[in-house]
Design a protein around this motif. Structure first.
Motif, PDB file in Angstrom:
ATOM      1  N   ALA A 140     -19.335 -13.721   1.667  1.00 43.82           N
ATOM      2  CA  ALA A 140     -17.929 -14.014   1.366  1.00 43.82           C
ATOM      3  C   ALA A 140     -17.001 -13.508   2.470  1.00 43.82           C
ATOM      4  O   ALA A 140     -16.023 -14.181   2.831  1.00 43.82           O
ATOM      5  N   ILE A 141     -17.289 -12.333   3.000  1.00 42.85           N
ATOM      6  CA  ILE A 141     -16.471 -11.783   4.091  1.00 42.85           C
ATOM      7  C   ILE A 141     -16.497 -12.732   5.290  1.00 42.85           C
ATOM      8  O   ILE A 141     -15.471 -12.989   5.931  1.00 42.85           O
ATOM      9  N   ILE A 142     -17.674 -13.269   5.562  1.00 42.68           N
ATOM     10  CA  ILE A 142     -17.820 -14.201   6.687  1.00 42.68           C
ATOM     11  C   ILE A 142     -17.085 -15.508   6.407  1.00 42.68           C
ATOM     12  O   ILE A 142     -16.366 -16.035   7.264  1.00 42.68           O
ATOM     13  N   ILE A 143     -17.241 -16.039   5.188  1.00 39.81           N
ATOM     14  CA  ILE A 143     -16.571 -17.291   4.828  1.00 39.81           C
ATOM     15  C   ILE A 143     -15.059 -17.128   4.931  1.00 39.81           C
ATOM     16  O   ILE A 143     -14.351 -18.006   5.418  1.00 39.81           O
ATOM     17  N   ARG A 144     -14.547 -15.980   4.477  1.00 40.05           N
ATOM     18  CA  ARG A 144     -13.101 -15.723   4.544  1.00 40.05           C
ATOM     19  C   ARG A 144     -12.611 -15.765   5.987  1.00 40.05           C
ATOM     20  O   ARG A 144     -11.579 -16.383   6.280  1.00 40.05           O
ATOM     21  N   SER A 145     -13.345 -15.107   6.874  1.00 38.71           N
ATOM     22  CA  SER A 145     -12.910 -15.082   8.277  1.00 38.71           C
ATOM     23  C   SER A 145     -12.937 -16.479   8.884  1.00 38.71           C
ATOM     24  O   SER A 145     -12.074 -16.832   9.691  1.00 38.71           O
ATOM     25  N   VAL A 146     -13.912 -17.287   8.461  1.00 43.39           N
ATOM     26  CA  VAL A 146     -14.005 -18.653   8.992  1.00 43.39           C
ATOM     27  C   VAL A 146     -12.893 -19.528   8.428  1.00 43.39           C
ATOM     28  O   VAL A 146     -12.331 -20.374   9.132  1.00 43.39           O
ATOM     29  N   LEU A 147     -12.563 -19.341   7.147  1.00 44.02           N
ATOM     30  CA  LEU A 147     -11.469 -20.098   6.541  1.00 44.02           C
ATOM     31  C   LEU A 147     -10.147 -19.808   7.255  1.00 44.02           C
ATOM     32  O   LEU A 147      -9.325 -20.706   7.466  1.00 44.02           O
ATOM     33  N   MET A 148      -9.943 -18.547   7.629  1.00 39.69           N
ATOM     34  CA  MET A 148      -8.720 -18.162   8.320  1.00 39.69           C
ATOM     35  C   MET A 148      -8.735 -18.620   9.776  1.00 39.69           C
ATOM     36  O   MET A 148      -7.679 -18.799  10.390  1.00 39.69           O
ATOM     37  N   TRP A 149      -9.929 -18.815  10.322  1.00 42.19           N
ATOM     38  CA  TRP A 149     -10.073 -19.287  11.706  1.00 42.19           C
ATOM     39  C   TRP A 149      -9.779 -20.786  11.792  1.00 42.19           C
ATOM     40  O   TRP A 149      -9.087 -21.245  12.706  1.00 42.19           O
ATOM     41  N   ALA A 150     -10.287 -21.542  10.800  1.00 44.18           N
ATOM     42  CA  ALA A 150     -10.107 -22.995  10.805  1.00 44.18           C
ATOM     43  C   ALA A 150      -8.687 -23.365  10.384  1.00 44.18           C
ATOM     44  O   ALA A 150      -7.964 -22.570   9.798  1.00 44.18           O
ATOM     45  N   GLU A 151      -8.303 -24.592  10.687  1.00 41.11           N
ATOM     46  CA  GLU A 151      -6.971 -25.073  10.367  1.00 41.11           C
ATOM     47  C   GLU A 151      -7.057 -26.461   9.740  1.00 41.11           C
ATOM     48  O   GLU A 151      -8.050 -27.167   9.905  1.00 41.11           O
ATOM     49  N   ASP A 152      -5.982 -26.817   9.020  1.00 43.78           N
ATOM     50  CA  ASP A 152      -5.854 -28.143   8.415  1.00 43.78           C
ATOM     51  C   ASP A 152      -6.873 -28.335   7.284  1.00 43.78           C
ATOM     52  O   ASP A 152      -7.623 -27.424   6.938  1.00 43.78           O
ATOM     53  N   LEU A 153      -6.895 -29.549   6.756  1.00 43.78           N
ATOM     54  CA  LEU A 153      -7.785 -29.886   5.645  1.00 43.78           C
ATOM     55  C   LEU A 153      -8.402 -31.243   5.930  1.00 43.78           C
ATOM     56  O   LEU A 153      -8.012 -32.260   5.369  1.00 43.78           O
ATOM     57  N   THR A 154      -9.378 -31.263   6.847  1.00 43.26           N
ATOM     58  CA  THR A 154     -10.035 -32.509   7.232  1.00 43.26           C
ATOM     59  C   THR A 154     -11.545 -32.328   7.165  1.00 43.26           C
ATOM     60  O   THR A 154     -12.048 -31.225   6.972  1.00 43.26           O
ATOM     61  N   LEU A 155     -12.267 -33.425   7.352  1.00 42.59           N
ATOM     62  CA  LEU A 155     -13.724 -33.358   7.366  1.00 42.59           C
ATOM     63  C   LEU A 155     -14.205 -32.474   8.508  1.00 42.59           C
ATOM     64  O   LEU A 155     -15.171 -31.708   8.352  1.00 42.59           O
ATOM     65  N   ASP A 156     -13.546 -32.563   9.653  1.00 41.48           N
ATOM     66  CA  ASP A 156     -13.909 -31.736  10.802  1.00 41.48           C
ATOM     67  C   ASP A 156     -13.768 -30.245  10.472  1.00 41.48           C
ATOM     68  O   ASP A 156     -14.562 -29.416  10.935  1.00 41.48           O
ATOM     69  N   THR A 157     -12.747 -29.910   9.681  1.00 41.52           N
ATOM     70  CA  THR A 157     -12.551 -28.516   9.288  1.00 41.52           C
ATOM     71  C   THR A 157     -13.743 -28.004   8.498  1.00 41.52           C
ATOM     72  O   THR A 157     -14.262 -26.911   8.760  1.00 41.52           O
ATOM     73  N   PHE A 158     -14.197 -28.790   7.544  1.00 42.91           N
ATOM     74  CA  PHE A 158     -15.314 -28.367   6.715  1.00 42.91           C
ATOM     75  C   PHE A 158     -16.623 -28.297   7.507  1.00 42.91           C
ATOM     76  O   PHE A 158     -17.468 -27.449   7.253  1.00 42.91           O
ATOM     77  N   ILE A 159     -16.773 -29.198   8.483  1.00 46.91           N
ATOM     78  CA  ILE A 159     -17.957 -29.148   9.352  1.00 46.91           C
ATOM     79  C   ILE A 159     -17.941 -27.859  10.172  1.00 46.91           C
ATOM     80  O   ILE A 159     -18.975 -27.190  10.331  1.00 46.91           O
TER      81      ILE A 159
END
Length: 299
Positions: A140-159
Motif C-alpha cells: 500500500a505504501i508503494i501504491i500510494r507513492s505511485v498514485l501521487m507520482w502519476a497524473e490525470d485519469l487515463t489508461l496510460d496512467t493506470f498502465i
C-alpha cells in the motif's frame, strides 16, 4: 461561513470532501468483509466469536493498507465537477483495492510459497499474520507513492501505476529470498518460512521491518523518475533500477546502524535462538527509521 471561507473551505470544496470521505468509508467497509470472503470464512465469527487474533491482525493490515492507498487517491487538486471527483476517487480506490488483493495473492503464491498462509491464519498463527499484514501495508505504501507520482485519469496512467506495482512486488519477493538465504546460512539450512509456520513471532517482526523499510525506500523513486504516461519501458526500468539502488543502500546502512544501536547484543542469537521479541522490535524500528530517513533525504 465567512470564517471557513477565509481558510479556503468553500461550499463546493466541502461537498468534494464529503464525496471523498463517503467513498473512502464504503471502500474501507468493503475491505473488512473481503478479508473473510477471500479465505471463505465469516469475519464476524473469526473476530468476535472465535477471537482469532491472527485473523484480526491480517484484517487490520488490509484495512490500514486501503486507508494508505486512499490517501494517495485523495491527495491533489479537486476535480472540475462533483461527478468527475466521484469517478476519480472511486476509480483510484477500486484500482488500489484490486492491486492490494493482487499483491497479497502474489506474496502468498511466490514469496510465501512453502506454506499455506490462509490456513495458518485461520488456525491462529500470529507470526504468519504479522508478515501478511506488513506485506500488504508495504504494498500500500508503494501504491500510494505511485498514485501521487502519476497524473490525470487515463489508461496510460493506470498502465504506469501497474508497471511500478509489478516492479515493487518483484523487489519484495527478492528481499524475502535474500532474508531466507541469510536465515538458512545461519541456521544449518533451516527454512525461515518453516519458522514462521511454527509461530516464531520474533522472526516475523524482524522480517516485517525489512518489508516496510523496502516499501519506504522504494517510494523515494517517485522523486527522481519523471512521469511520462506513454514512456512505458522507461517508467518500468526507472523504477526497477532505482529500487535496486535503494535496496543496496538500505541493506548497507542497516548493517552498520544495527551494529551501533544494538552494540554488544548478538542479534542473531537473541532473535533466532532465544526468540526475543523485544530485540526483534528494536531491529524492526531501526529498519523503518533508516528507510524513512533515506526517503526524506531523497526528497
Amino acid at each position: 461561513m465567512t470564517f471557513f471561507q477565509d481558510y479556503g473551505l468553500t461550499p463546493e470544496l466541502a461537498v468534494i470532501l464529503a464525496i471523498d470521505l463517503t467513498i473512502a468509508v464504503i471502500l474501507l467497509t468493503l475491505m473488512r468483509y473481503l478479508q473473510g470472503w477471500s479465505i471463505n470464512v465469516n469475519s464476524h465469527h473469526e473476530l468476535a466469536e472465535k477471537d482469532n487474533f491472527a485473523f484480526g491482525i491480517s484484517t487490520a493490515g488490509g484495512v490500514a493498507a486501503l486507508g494508505i492507498v486512499l490517501t494517495g487517491a485523495i491527495t491533489g487538486e479537486a476535480a472540475s465537477s462533483y461527478l468527475i471527483e466521484a469517478i476519480g476517487m472511486t476509480a483510484y480506490g477500486v484500482f488500489g483495492l484490486v492491486l492490494i488483493k493482487l499483491g497479497r495473492l502474489l506474496h502468498d503464491k511466490i514469496a510465501l510459497n512453502e506454506i499455506n498462509k490462509s490456513e495458518l491464519i485461520i488456525k491462529g498463527n500470529v507470526a504468519v499474520s504479522i508478515v501478511d499484514a506488513s506485506a500488504v501495508i508495504a504494498t500500500a505504501i508503494i501504491i500510494r507513492s505511485v498514485l501521487m507520482w502519476a497524473e490525470d485519469l487515463t489508461l496510460d496512467t493506470f498502465i504506469a501505476i501497474f508497471s511500478a506495482f509489478i516492479v515493487s512486488q518483484l523487489m519484495l519477493v527478492l528481499l524475502t529470498r535474500w532474508r531466507e538465504y541469510r536465515y538458512a546460512k545461519r541456521n544449518q539450512n533451516a527454512s525461515m518460512q518453516t519458522a514462521l509456520e511454527q509461530g516464531e513471532i520474533a522472526i516475523a517482526i524482524r522480517h516485517a521491518g525489512y518489508l516496510l523499510a523496502m516499501a519506504f525506500s522504494f517510494s523515494a523513486a517517485s522523486h527522481f523518475i519523471d512521469y511520462d504516461p506513454q514512456a512505458y519501458f522507461n517508467n518500468l526500468m526507472g523504477w526497477l533500477i532505482f529500487s535496486i539502488i535503494m535496496l543496496v543502500a538500505l541493506s548497507l546502512l542497516l548493517a552498520l546502524v544495527k551494529k551501533l544501536v544494538l552494540a554488544q547484543i548478538n542479534i542473531t542469537d537473541e532473535v533466532e535462538k532465544q526468540k526475543n521479541i523485544g530485540v526483534a522490535a528494536v531491529e524492526m524500528a531501526i529498519s523503518v527509521a533508516i528507510a524513512l530517513i533515506l526517503m526524506a533525504l531523497m526528497a
